[in-house]
Design a protein around this motif. Structure first.
Motif, short mmCIF file in Angstrom:
data_model
loop_
_atom_site.label_atom_id
_atom_site.label_comp_id
_atom_site.label_asym_id
_atom_site.label_seq_id
_atom_site.Cartn_x
_atom_site.Cartn_y
_atom_site.Cartn_z
N PRO A 72 3.85 10.94 -0.50
CA PRO A 72 3.98 12.35 -0.09
C PRO A 72 3.78 12.57 1.39
O PRO A 72 4.36 13.51 1.96
N LEU A 73 2.99 11.70 2.04
CA LEU A 73 2.83 11.81 3.49
C LEU A 73 4.15 11.56 4.19
O LEU A 73 4.54 12.32 5.10
N ALA A 74 4.86 10.52 3.78
CA ALA A 74 6.17 10.22 4.38
C ALA A 74 7.17 11.33 4.07
O ALA A 74 7.92 11.77 4.96
N ASP A 75 7.19 11.79 2.82
CA ASP A 75 8.12 12.86 2.46
C ASP A 75 7.79 14.16 3.18
O ASP A 75 8.69 14.93 3.54
N LEU A 76 6.51 14.40 3.41
CA LEU A 76 6.09 15.64 4.07
C LEU A 76 6.56 15.67 5.52
O LEU A 76 7.08 16.69 6.00
N VAL A 77 6.41 14.56 6.22
CA VAL A 77 6.89 14.50 7.60
C VAL A 77 8.40 14.59 7.65
O VAL A 77 8.98 15.22 8.54
N SER A 114 9.59 6.10 2.80
CA SER A 114 9.62 6.60 1.43
C SER A 114 10.25 5.60 0.48
O SER A 114 9.71 5.32 -0.60
N MET A 115 11.38 5.04 0.89
CA MET A 115 12.09 4.13 0.00
C MET A 115 11.32 2.82 -0.21
O MET A 115 11.27 2.28 -1.33
N LEU A 116 10.70 2.30 0.84
CA LEU A 116 9.93 1.07 0.70
C LEU A 116 8.67 1.29 -0.13
O LEU A 116 8.24 0.41 -0.88
N ILE A 117 8.07 2.46 -0.02
CA ILE A 117 6.89 2.77 -0.84
C ILE A 117 7.29 2.90 -2.30
O ILE A 117 6.56 2.46 -3.20
N LEU A 118 8.46 3.49 -2.57
CA LEU A 118 8.95 3.53 -3.94
C LEU A 118 9.11 2.12 -4.50
O LEU A 118 8.81 1.87 -5.67
N THR A 119 9.57 1.20 -3.67
CA THR A 119 9.70 -0.19 -4.09
C THR A 119 8.34 -0.78 -4.42
O THR A 119 8.18 -1.47 -5.44
N CYS A 120 7.34 -0.50 -3.59
CA CYS A 120 5.99 -1.02 -3.83
C CYS A 120 5.38 -0.41 -5.09
O CYS A 120 4.67 -1.11 -5.83
N ILE A 121 5.63 0.86 -5.34
CA ILE A 121 5.13 1.50 -6.56
C ILE A 121 5.73 0.82 -7.79
O ILE A 121 5.03 0.57 -8.79
N THR A 122 7.01 0.51 -7.72
CA THR A 122 7.67 -0.17 -8.82
C THR A 122 7.04 -1.53 -9.09
O THR A 122 6.74 -1.89 -10.24
N MET A 123 6.81 -2.30 -8.04
CA MET A 123 6.21 -3.62 -8.19
C MET A 123 4.76 -3.52 -8.65
O MET A 123 4.29 -4.36 -9.44
N ASP A 124 4.04 -2.50 -8.19
CA ASP A 124 2.66 -2.31 -8.63
C ASP A 124 2.61 -1.99 -10.12
O ASP A 124 1.74 -2.48 -10.84
N ARG A 125 3.53 -1.18 -10.59
CA ARG A 125 3.58 -0.88 -12.02
C ARG A 125 3.93 -2.11 -12.83
O ARG A 125 3.43 -2.30 -13.94
N PHE A 126 4.78 -2.95 -12.28
CA PHE A 126 5.12 -4.21 -12.95
C PHE A 126 3.87 -5.06 -13.17
O PHE A 126 3.62 -5.55 -14.27
#
Length: 340
Positions: A72-77, A114-126
């Motif tokens: 949200p920090l990245a999306d907010l900026v 934002s996009m790279l963090i989404l990638t990290c969230i996906t891998m973290d959930r994995f």
């Protein structure tokens, strides 16, 4: 952002009628500012709320929290740059060359982040679902790696944003526009945007979520079906918002004749607007679906005195009870993504 500003003289090479070109320019003049302002308002409220809840209540207790506070920090900026582009779409760029470079850099930086963090969230959930026991035992190490990864993401995003900062400039067409006009390295920039901004997150989602779905199908837990619904929702929203815009960008880069068609510019404009919706939807997909976040959200509403005005007596209590029920079984929590 250079896609938002098209030289009107460019349409003289088109096979379409001049009336169609003028209609497109009028449509873009009102459509773009409307989209920018809607995304700005919704993204500002949603991401600010997520940041407030995480800072005030959740205190970054897990690796997921680390990623979710950076998103949200990245999306907010990112959304905070949109009012400038909205004004420039209606009138012209009046904020100067330095501001042009700065906003282009900020926009691109936070797009990549934002996009790279989404990638990290996906891998973290994995890791959290497929290797739950190992992830539980190595929480401290994963937290350290996660914080380092977030720092690396911001640095890498800054580096790949440098071309926008260096070559971004104010150009005088029929009006002053801020954009990126260097054709010599445009292919490299487009390749970086497509790789980091679309194909890498897409590949991570497809691979990781496929294994996660397989794991959940063999798991025993009353929240398994809800977890699967969340996975399908995340993937579907990403595909529906990001695929059309990246597809038309690929077509434009490989088939120049399409770029001379007014109808194709309509496609670019509309798909770009749809792609921007991710800044509004990310707070819902990656925060509000979690029981822990919803519990803390209702605590925030209670503390600032909003519950009576919302006509709610105590949903935060039921959310808290549901969270406690969910955490009663370690096996269910280990194989469920609903807590995330």
């Amino acid at each position: 952002m250079e896609d938002d500003y098209v030289d009107p003289v460019f349409f003289n090479t088109s096979n379409d009628s001049s009336q169609g070109h003028e209609g497109f320019l009028e449509f873009r003049k009102f459509f773009l500012p409307s989209v920018y302002l809607v995304v700005f308002v919704c993204g500002l409220l949603g991401n600010s709320l997520v940041l407030t809840v995480y800072i005030s209540y959740q205190k970054l207790k897990s690796l997921t929290d680390v990623f979710l506070i950076n998103l949200p920090l990245a999306d907010l900026v990112f959304v905070c740059t949109l009012p400038f582009w909205a004004y420039a779409s209606i009138h012209e760029w009046v904020f100067g060359k330095v501001m042009c470079k700065t906003l282009l850099g900020i926009y691109t930086l936070n797009f990549y982040t934002s996009m790279l963090i989404l990638t990290c969230i996906t891998m973290d959930r994995f890791v959290a679902v497929v290797r739950a026991t190992k992830a539980y035992k190595q929480q401290a190490r994963r937290m350290a790696w996660g914080k380092a990864m977030c720092l690396l993401i911001w640095v890498v995003s800054l580096l790949v944003s440098l071309p926008q900062i260096i070559y971004g400039n104010v150009h005088d067409f029929d009006k002053l526009v801020c954009g990126y006009q260097n054709e010599e390295i445009s292919a490299v920039v487009l390749a970086a945007q497509m790789t980091l901004g679309f194909f890498l997150p897409l590949l991570a989602m497809m691979v990781c979520y496929s294994v996660i779905i397989k794991t959940l199908l063999h798991a025993r837990g009353f929240r398994k079906h809800k977890s699967l619904k969340i996975i399908f929702l995340v993937v579907a929203v990403f595909l529906l918002t990001q695929t059309p815009f990246n597809l038309v960008r690929l077509i434009r880069s490989t088939n120049w004749e399409y770029s001379t068609m007014t109808s194709f510019h309509y496609a670019v404009l509309i798909t770009e607007a749809v792609a921007y919706l991710r800044a509004c939807l990310n707070p819902v997909l990656y925060a509000f679906v979690g029981l822990k976040f919803r519990r803390n959200f209702w605590k925030l509403m209670r503390d600032i005195g909003c519950l009576p005005y919302l006509g709610v007596s105590g949903p935060w209590k039921s959310s808290e009870e549901a969270s406690k029920t969910c955490s009663a079984s370690h096996n269910v929590e280990a194989t469920s993504m609903f807590q995330l």
